[in-house]
Design a protein around this motif. Structure first.
Motif, PDB file in Angstrom:
ATOM      1  N   VAL A 271      36.831  32.249  31.652  1.00  0.00           N
ATOM      2  CA  VAL A 271      37.122  32.695  33.012  1.00  0.00           C
ATOM      3  C   VAL A 271      38.634  32.792  33.165  1.00  0.00           C
ATOM      4  N   TYR A 272      39.110  34.014  33.457  1.00  0.00           N
ATOM      5  CA  TYR A 272      40.542  34.277  33.572  1.00  0.00           C
ATOM      6  C   TYR A 272      40.922  34.609  35.012  1.00  0.00           C
ATOM      7  N   ALA A 273      42.174  34.301  35.368  1.00  0.00           N
ATOM      8  CA  ALA A 273      42.765  34.748  36.629  1.00  0.00           C
ATOM      9  C   ALA A 273      43.325  36.145  36.387  1.00  0.00           C
ATOM     10  N   GLU A 274      42.450  37.132  36.504  1.00  0.00           N
ATOM     11  CA  GLU A 274      42.844  38.519  36.287  1.00  0.00           C
ATOM     12  C   GLU A 274      41.882  39.421  37.038  1.00  0.00           C
ATOM     13  N   ASP A 275      42.323  40.640  37.302  1.00  0.00           N
ATOM     14  CA  ASP A 275      41.527  41.582  38.077  1.00  0.00           C
ATOM     15  C   ASP A 275      41.153  42.768  37.193  1.00  0.00           C
ATOM     16  N   PRO A 276      39.935  42.802  36.654  1.00  0.00           N
ATOM     17  CA  PRO A 276      39.531  43.926  35.805  1.00  0.00           C
ATOM     18  C   PRO A 276      39.651  45.272  36.505  1.00  0.00           C
ATOM     19  N   ALA A 277      39.420  45.324  37.827  1.00  0.00           N
ATOM     20  CA  ALA A 277      39.486  46.585  38.556  1.00  0.00           C
ATOM     21  C   ALA A 277      40.905  47.128  38.653  1.00  0.00           C
ATOM     22  N   ARG A 278      41.904  46.286  38.418  1.00  0.00           N
ATOM     23  CA  ARG A 278      43.303  46.725  38.439  1.00  0.00           C
ATOM     24  C   ARG A 278      43.895  46.638  37.030  1.00  0.00           C
ATOM     25  N   GLY A 279      43.098  47.017  36.055  1.00  0.00           N
ATOM     26  CA  GLY A 279      43.597  47.032  34.685  1.00  0.00           C
ATOM     27  C   GLY A 279      43.807  45.658  34.093  1.00  0.00           C
TER      28      GLY A 279
ATOM     29  N   THR B 148      28.854  30.562  39.652  1.00  0.00           N
ATOM     30  CA  THR B 148      30.240  30.098  39.730  1.00  0.00           C
ATOM     31  C   THR B 148      30.937  30.734  40.932  1.00  0.00           C
ATOM     32  N   VAL B 149      31.619  29.907  41.712  1.00  0.00           N
ATOM     33  CA  VAL B 149      32.347  30.390  42.891  1.00  0.00           C
ATOM     34  C   VAL B 149      33.804  29.953  42.775  1.00  0.00           C
ATOM     35  N   VAL B 150      34.708  30.926  42.784  1.00  0.00           N
ATOM     36  CA  VAL B 150      36.147  30.660  42.849  1.00  0.00           C
ATOM     37  C   VAL B 150      36.706  31.573  43.932  1.00  0.00           C
ATOM     38  N   LEU B 151      37.043  31.011  45.085  1.00  0.00           N
ATOM     39  CA  LEU B 151      37.611  31.793  46.174  1.00  0.00           C
ATOM     40  C   LEU B 151      39.081  31.432  46.354  1.00  0.00           C
ATOM     41  N   GLY B 152      39.890  32.455  46.543  1.00  0.00           N
ATOM     42  CA  GLY B 152      41.336  32.282  46.669  1.00  0.00           C
ATOM     43  C   GLY B 152      42.087  32.881  45.510  1.00  0.00           C
ATOM     44  N   VAL B 153      41.392  33.100  44.390  1.00  0.00           N
ATOM     45  CA  VAL B 153      41.973  33.705  43.196  1.00  0.00           C
ATOM     46  C   VAL B 153      40.959  34.697  42.634  1.00  0.00           C
ATOM     47  N   THR B 154      41.370  35.932  42.420  1.00  0.00           N
ATOM     48  CA  THR B 154      40.479  36.920  41.804  1.00  0.00           C
ATOM     49  C   THR B 154      40.307  36.590  40.332  1.00  0.00           C
ATOM     50  N   THR B 155      39.062  36.604  39.852  1.00  0.00           N
ATOM     51  CA  THR B 155      38.766  36.281  38.458  1.00  0.00           C
ATOM     52  C   THR B 155      37.990  37.414  37.787  1.00  0.00           C
TER      53      THR B 155
ATOM     54  N   LEU C  16      31.690  48.347  32.040  1.00  0.00           N
ATOM     55  CA  LEU C  16      31.797  46.893  32.155  1.00  0.00           C
ATOM     56  C   LEU C  16      32.604  46.493  33.381  1.00  0.00           C
ATOM     57  N   VAL C  17      33.666  47.257  33.665  1.00  0.00           N
ATOM     58  CA  VAL C  17      34.497  46.957  34.834  1.00  0.00           C
ATOM     59  C   VAL C  17      33.775  47.334  36.120  1.00  0.00           C
ATOM     60  N   GLY C  18      33.057  48.468  36.089  1.00  0.00           N
ATOM     61  CA  GLY C  18      32.333  48.901  37.270  1.00  0.00           C
ATOM     62  C   GLY C  18      33.247  49.501  38.322  1.00  0.00           C
TER      63      GLY C  18
END
Length: 634
Positions: free
Chosen positions: A323-331, A392-399, A430-432
């Motif tokens: 689980v990474y702190a990254e945004d697949p939708a923004r590359g 899994t729930v992580v709110l406050g950080v896009t994962t 995969l990104v959707g």
């Protein structure tokens, strides 16, 4: 056995090592910096150091704490031979291989020569005259590196100079050594690694293989053990090669020998050896029943390995997702923020350094946690993993959790038809879609409409008017733009949206929204003026769109107005243009580093740089203005 051990690391690996120390009744000592101390709550004692790469400070902390040994985890100083020597000089046991083994295997150039001499096949390549390399495609690697950092695929001679420049800069920044090597790039291979363990009495064994082919830009995403490609005969041969590689350098402790494997012929070539515990070690632990950290401790204390090669058994199947702190939708740009709500799944293993209220910044690697599933059969293990990620729930950080779920259920992954290019080939699906689902937008509007309200009845947003309730239009910003939703009535009692009747109910678990007869539950959290909603492993952030704001959400590196913004929180590494320069659309302006990765920011259009708002070394927030490019007049 030791009675006190200092862990020279942070985050989930520090917490994982503390867990084994506690099980063995060994006192644990943590180190932390002034801005990073979430992991210390799991240790018996904690000491502050200037930074995790300050070898002198960490050794001094270990001595001051009374520790007898230092566990380096992975990353930072785990593969630093000088650190191992400093520990020994201070009378501390370094829980890892001897310094000479780190030296031999830490330098990829020397490592290839060493294992080749021991009869292990290697990929053709060179460390000399890199600028004249002509066998393409090729792969550039930092000689002292690991974790995929600084590795660049080059497909033509025209790309080579820029790639070498970037790789050298990354290598120097990440590893303190800009020495590179170049190898023939093998298209679409499998990445399979062998876990080895060696003691100080000359015993070396392997614990089977891990399949690590699911990667993006040489960074592993999902790993599993055993590999669906490897049979008993191949496992024995690759294992024997890995053992010989370890023996060739007098190895002691846990290590991993990585191979590039032809998915058609099964031929394999040595890539490198990681002289430390691997991020993906939990899958080996789940299928062997062994605690690798415990084995590291026992070997470092001088004990014999408790098992022989013929006693190693692989049971069932294990799969791990990072689980990474990254945004697949923004590359896949790094993200950050404060964790406002955290729920980690049960029934699986979770190695995590997260906590509610903790801040995820851009200083360290973006990996937040690992979710690891086991089942008797591979298909069941993948299904268990998907369920765990959904919970899994992580709110406050896009994962990247939605991306992980899409990958875990992909048909090619289900059938085991893996190679290192699979993720890139199927990346769009995969990104959707980056669009926020309408039902989620409606749920957010209902939450904003419901709370907060004042005690004054004239402040209640029920839309009451003489005759009939009036509509309130909520304009909400999410990452894909501005959304408008009309609401009237009280959502806790009876409201209405364009699509029909609507109600919400609150509980300790979040908010339940019913619209037009369809009920959906969301985890919910506030971060200042931002509302976070979570469902099925996904999360969305909403803020109220104020009159006068731009109609489009600032988030791209550059906009139509010529304003160049940072697409992620990070630090300005290189400035390639100056105020007054004429630039062309797509021309590199700056390089921003976030979580040890470089991101090139380009000009949004032809024009003149009329404003340069940052300088080298300056930290920047997401969407911070970096520069302005204006069109030239006639």
């Amino acid at each position: 056995m030791f009675n006190r051990v200092l862990v020279a690391n942070r985050g989930e690996i520090a917490v994982r090592v503390f867990r084994t120390l506690r099980a063995l009744n060994i006192a644990s000592v943590a180190v932390h910096t002034s801005s990073d101390d979430l992991h210390v709550r799991h240790a018996d004692e904690a000491l502050q150091v200037p930074k995790y790469l300050d070898m002198g400070a960490i050794v001094a902390a270990a001595v001051a704490s009374g520790a007898q040994a230092v566990h380096p985890g992975y990353g930072f100083l785990a593969e630093n031979a000088e650190f191992a020597r400093l520990c020994a000089e201070a009378g501390l046991v370094f829980i890892g291989p001897p310094a000479q083994a780190i030296d031999a295997m830490g330098d990829k150039i020397r490592a290839k020569a060493t294992v080749s001499a021991a009869g292990v096949p290697v990929v053709p390549g060179t460390a000399e005259s890199l600028e004249t390399w002509s066998d393409f495609p090729a792969l550039i690697k930092p000689s002292a590196g690991g974790g995929g950092k600084g590795m660049i695929v080059v497909r033509s001679a025209a790309e080579l100079p820029t790639a070498l420049e970037s790789a050298r800069r990354t290598a120097l920044n990440a590893f303190g050594d800009d020495t590179l090597l170049i190898e023939r790039y093998i298209d679409s291979p499998r990445h399979i690694e062998i876990q080895i363990m060696a003691d100080t009495h000359g015993n070396v064994i392997h614990l089977g293989e891990r399949e690590c082919s699911l990667q993006r830009r040489h960074q592993k995403i999902i790993e599993e053990a055993p590999s669906p490609f490897v049979d008993e005969d191949m496992r024995a041969k690759m294992g024997a090669a890995a053992v010989e590689a370890a023996r060739a350098v007098g190895y002691v402790g846990a290590g991993t020998v990585e191979f590039i494997v032809d998915g058609t012929t099964g031929s394999y070539h040595f890539m490198e050896m990681n002289t430390r515990l691997q991020v993906e070690h939990p899958v080996t632990e789940l299928v062997t029943g062994l605690d690798l950290v415990e084995l590291q401790l026992r070997v470092a204390a001088g004990e014999l390995l408790p098992i022989g090669q013929d006693e190693v058994r692989l049971r069932g199947h294990a799969v791990e997702a990072r689980v990474y702190a990254e945004d697949p939708a923004r590359g896949f740009l790094p993200t950050g923020g404060r964790v406002r709500l955290l729920r980690e799944p049960g029934g699986v293993r979770v190695d995590s350094g997260l906590a509610e209220g903790g801040v995820v910044g851009s200083e360290f690697d973006p990996m937040l946690s690992k979710v690891v599933a086991w089942a008797p059969e591979r298909g069941d293990a993948l299904r268990v993993l998907d369920r765990a990620l959904r919970e899994t729930v992580v709110l406050g950080v896009t994962t990247n959790i939605p991306f992980l779920r899409a990958l875990a259920v992909h048909p090619a992954v289900r059938t085991g038809e893996l190679d290192t290019g699979l993720v890139e080939r199927f990346l769009p699906e995969l990104v959707g879609s980056a669009e926020t689902p309408q039902d989620v937008v409606t749920a957010a509007a209902l939450v904003f409409h419901a709370v907060p309200r004042g005690a004054d009845p004239w402040e209640i947003t029920d839309g009451w008017r003489v005759g009939e309730p009036a509509w309130t239009t909520w304009r909400l910003e999410s990452r894909d733009g501005v959304h408008a939703v009309r609401v009237r009535g009280l959502p806790e009692v009876s409201a209405e949206v364009d699509s029909g009747p609507a109600t919400i109910t609150w509980s300790s678990e979040g908010v339940t929204v019913t619209v037009a007869g369809r009920t959906t539950h969301y985890a919910a959290a506030r971060d200042g003026e931002t509302l976070w909603l979570g469902r099925d492993g996904q999360s969305w952030a909403f803020t109220r769109h104020l009159i006068g704001d731009p109609g489009d959400r600032p988030g791209a590196a550059g906009g139509g107005d010529g304003v160049v913004r940072s697409p992620m929180p990070g630090t300005v590494l290189v400035v390639k243009a100056q105020q007054g320069d004429r630039v062309a659309e797509g021309q590199p302006l700056l390089i921003v580093e976030a979580m040890k990765m470089e991101h090139t920011i380009t000009a949004p259009r032809d024009g003149v740089v009329t404003e340069l708002a940052v300088k080298v070394g300056q930290p920047v927030d997401m969407d911070a203005v970096l520069a302005v490019v204006q069109e030239e007049g006639p």
